[in-house]
Motif scaffolding. Sequence first.
Motif, PDB file in Angstrom:
ATOM      1  N   LEU A  59      86.251 -52.941 -48.649  1.00 18.52           N
ATOM      2  CA  LEU A  59      85.497 -53.507 -49.757  1.00 18.52           C
ATOM      3  C   LEU A  59      86.359 -54.581 -50.397  1.00 18.52           C
ATOM      4  CD1 LEU A  59      82.956 -53.220 -51.638  1.00 18.52           C
ATOM      5  CD2 LEU A  59      84.387 -51.740 -53.066  1.00 18.52           C
ATOM      6  N   TYR A  60      85.788 -55.780 -50.574  1.00 16.89           N
ATOM      7  CA  TYR A  60      86.491 -56.916 -51.175  1.00 16.89           C
ATOM      8  C   TYR A  60      85.740 -57.383 -52.417  1.00 16.89           C
ATOM      9  CZ  TYR A  60      88.452 -57.481 -46.431  1.00 16.89           C
ATOM     10  OH  TYR A  60      89.062 -57.284 -45.223  1.00 16.89           O
ATOM     11  N   ASP A  61      86.457 -58.026 -53.329  1.00 19.20           N
ATOM     12  CA  ASP A  61      85.759 -58.752 -54.384  1.00 19.20           C
ATOM     13  C   ASP A  61      85.382 -60.124 -53.826  1.00 19.20           C
ATOM     14  OD1 ASP A  61      88.019 -60.441 -54.596  1.00 19.20           O
ATOM     15  OD2 ASP A  61      88.700 -59.553 -56.479  1.00 19.20           O
ATOM     16  N   LEU A  62      84.667 -60.922 -54.604  1.00 23.19           N
ATOM     17  CA  LEU A  62      84.191 -62.213 -54.098  1.00 23.19           C
ATOM     18  C   LEU A  62      85.297 -63.241 -53.934  1.00 23.19           C
ATOM     19  CD1 LEU A  62      80.768 -62.603 -55.939  1.00 23.19           C
ATOM     20  CD2 LEU A  62      81.259 -61.638 -53.674  1.00 23.19           C
ATOM     21  N   HIS A  63      86.501 -62.922 -54.425  1.00 16.25           N
ATOM     22  CA  HIS A  63      87.661 -63.799 -54.249  1.00 16.25           C
ATOM     23  C   HIS A  63      88.482 -63.399 -53.032  1.00 16.25           C
ATOM     24  CE1 HIS A  63      87.124 -65.883 -58.081  1.00 16.25           C
ATOM     25  NE2 HIS A  63      86.724 -64.711 -58.541  1.00 16.25           N
ATOM     26  N   GLY A  64      88.067 -62.347 -52.322  1.00 14.49           N
ATOM     27  CA  GLY A  64      88.747 -61.931 -51.106  1.00 14.49           C
ATOM     28  C   GLY A  64      89.830 -60.890 -51.287  1.00 14.49           C
ATOM     29  N   GLU A  65      89.993 -60.376 -52.483  1.00 13.55           N
ATOM     30  CA  GLU A  65      90.998 -59.346 -52.716  1.00 13.55           C
ATOM     31  C   GLU A  65      90.463 -58.001 -52.240  1.00 13.55           C
ATOM     32  OE1 GLU A  65      94.077 -60.027 -53.634  1.00 13.55           O
ATOM     33  OE2 GLU A  65      93.554 -62.140 -53.911  1.00 13.55           O
ATOM     34  N   THR A  66      91.279 -57.255 -51.493  1.00 17.82           N
ATOM     35  CA  THR A  66      90.878 -55.942 -50.989  1.00 17.82           C
ATOM     36  C   THR A  66      90.847 -54.942 -52.133  1.00 17.82           C
ATOM     37  OG1 THR A  66      91.928 -56.445 -48.865  1.00 17.82           O
ATOM     38  CG2 THR A  66      91.390 -54.142 -49.301  1.00 17.82           C
ATOM     39  N   LEU A  67      89.705 -54.265 -52.290  1.00 19.34           N
ATOM     40  CA  LEU A  67      89.538 -53.280 -53.352  1.00 19.34           C
ATOM     41  C   LEU A  67      89.613 -51.850 -52.832  1.00 19.34           C
ATOM     42  CD1 LEU A  67      86.551 -54.955 -55.227  1.00 19.34           C
ATOM     43  CD2 LEU A  67      88.999 -55.113 -55.778  1.00 19.34           C
ATOM     44  N   ALA A  68      89.157 -51.625 -51.605  1.00 18.95           N
ATOM     45  CA  ALA A  68      89.140 -50.262 -51.061  1.00 18.95           C
ATOM     46  C   ALA A  68      89.080 -50.305 -49.539  1.00 18.95           C
ATOM     47  CB  ALA A  68      87.946 -49.493 -51.613  1.00 18.95           C
ATOM     48  N   HIS A  69      89.508 -49.194 -48.935  1.00 22.93           N
ATOM     49  CA  HIS A  69      89.512 -49.024 -47.472  1.00 22.93           C
ATOM     50  C   HIS A  69      89.000 -47.632 -47.164  1.00 22.93           C
ATOM     51  CE1 HIS A  69      91.658 -47.308 -43.943  1.00 22.93           C
ATOM     52  NE2 HIS A  69      91.114 -48.358 -43.374  1.00 22.93           N
ATOM     53  N   ALA A  70      88.247 -47.499 -46.080  1.00 22.92           N
ATOM     54  CA  ALA A  70      87.782 -46.192 -45.626  1.00 22.92           C
ATOM     55  C   ALA A  70      87.942 -46.104 -44.113  1.00 22.92           C
ATOM     56  CB  ALA A  70      86.315 -45.971 -45.996  1.00 22.92           C
ATOM     57  N   SER A  71      88.504 -45.006 -43.645  1.00 27.29           N
ATOM     58  CA  SER A  71      88.582 -44.739 -42.208  1.00 27.29           C
ATOM     59  C   SER A  71      87.273 -44.102 -41.775  1.00 27.29           C
ATOM     60  CB  SER A  71      89.739 -43.793 -41.899  1.00 27.29           C
ATOM     61  OG  SER A  71      90.963 -44.402 -42.235  1.00 27.29           O
ATOM     62  N   VAL A  72      86.717 -44.598 -40.688  1.00 28.62           N
ATOM     63  CA  VAL A  72      85.442 -44.100 -40.170  1.00 28.62           C
ATOM     64  C   VAL A  72      85.568 -43.897 -38.664  1.00 28.62           C
ATOM     65  CG1 VAL A  72      84.034 -45.156 -41.973  1.00 28.62           C
ATOM     66  CG2 VAL A  72      84.575 -46.457 -39.919  1.00 28.62           C
ATOM     67  N   ASP A  73      84.586 -43.235 -38.093  1.00 35.60           N
ATOM     68  CA  ASP A  73      84.572 -43.023 -36.652  1.00 35.60           C
ATOM     69  C   ASP A  73      83.116 -43.017 -36.192  1.00 35.60           C
ATOM     70  OD1 ASP A  73      86.012 -42.398 -34.177  1.00 35.60           O
ATOM     71  OD2 ASP A  73      84.921 -40.504 -34.282  1.00 35.60           O
ATOM     72  N   PRO A  74      82.771 -43.889 -35.240  1.00 39.69           N
ATOM     73  CA  PRO A  74      81.374 -43.926 -34.811  1.00 39.69           C
ATOM     74  C   PRO A  74      80.989 -42.689 -34.012  1.00 39.69           C
ATOM     75  CG  PRO A  74      82.699 -45.453 -33.516  1.00 39.69           C
ATOM     76  CD  PRO A  74      83.597 -44.858 -34.556  1.00 39.69           C
ATOM     77  N   PRO A  75      79.742 -42.306 -34.098  1.00 37.70           N
ATOM     78  CA  PRO A  75      78.727 -42.923 -34.956  1.00 37.70           C
ATOM     79  C   PRO A  75      78.887 -42.448 -36.397  1.00 37.70           C
ATOM     80  CG  PRO A  75      77.770 -41.090 -33.764  1.00 37.70           C
ATOM     81  CD  PRO A  75      79.194 -41.221 -33.285  1.00 37.70           C
ATOM     82  N   TYR A  76      78.692 -43.356 -37.336  1.00 39.18           N
ATOM     83  CA  TYR A  76      78.742 -42.965 -38.738  1.00 39.18           C
ATOM     84  C   TYR A  76      77.508 -43.482 -39.457  1.00 39.18           C
ATOM     85  CZ  TYR A  76      80.882 -47.642 -39.425  1.00 39.18           C
ATOM     86  OH  TYR A  76      81.155 -48.983 -39.416  1.00 39.18           O
ATOM     87  N   LEU A  93      81.449 -37.603 -37.922  1.00 41.08           N
ATOM     88  CA  LEU A  93      81.839 -36.288 -37.416  1.00 41.08           C
ATOM     89  C   LEU A  93      83.337 -36.052 -37.530  1.00 41.08           C
ATOM     90  CD1 LEU A  93      79.555 -36.107 -34.264  1.00 41.08           C
ATOM     91  CD2 LEU A  93      79.241 -34.943 -36.450  1.00 41.08           C
ATOM     92  N   VAL A  94      84.145 -37.059 -37.261  1.00 42.32           N
ATOM     93  CA  VAL A  94      85.600 -36.893 -37.245  1.00 42.32           C
ATOM     94  C   VAL A  94      86.191 -36.950 -38.653  1.00 42.32           C
ATOM     95  CG1 VAL A  94      87.779 -37.871 -36.427  1.00 42.32           C
ATOM     96  CG2 VAL A  94      85.801 -37.775 -34.904  1.00 42.32           C
ATOM     97  N   PHE A  95      85.854 -37.995 -39.424  1.00 43.85           N
ATOM     98  CA  PHE A  95      86.466 -38.194 -40.739  1.00 43.85           C
ATOM     99  C   PHE A  95      85.665 -37.570 -41.878  1.00 43.85           C
ATOM    100  CE2 PHE A  95      88.543 -41.691 -38.411  1.00 43.85           C
ATOM    101  CZ  PHE A  95      89.852 -41.373 -38.685  1.00 43.85           C
TER     102      PHE A  95
END
Length: 134
Positions: A88-105, A119-121
Amino acid sequence: PWRLYFFAASFFLAWSSPSWRRDMGMPVSFEVLLIEETFTLFLGAASVVAVVGLSDLRPISQHRTGEFWGFERKDGYVLEFGELDCFLYDLHGETLAHASVDPPYETYETYEGIRFESLVFGTQWLRYPDAVRN
């Protein structure tokens, strides 16, 4: 301004060089998202993502990811979707959040942010910074 946009996109294409993936028959995602009000360019291709401030051609961020899938603008935010990671970024490109995922999600948008179920995370979140939590 559009010359800078195409310059940055051309540079990114040459730098990330996903042609070897095409030669092997692997799909390559490529996307460019311009946020006009902040003059910020989001670029993603194959396994490389970069954010560039076009007003001064300043790299804001760059990272490698498992597989880049795309960007989506949600009101005052930009979402980056990938095979194993979402940001997740703000409109200026700064990273606000990260999430680890695994398909299918599965992806769900709520007032708190974006919720991912895999299923995994299990349950992972990209929370909006201004969301009020109960």
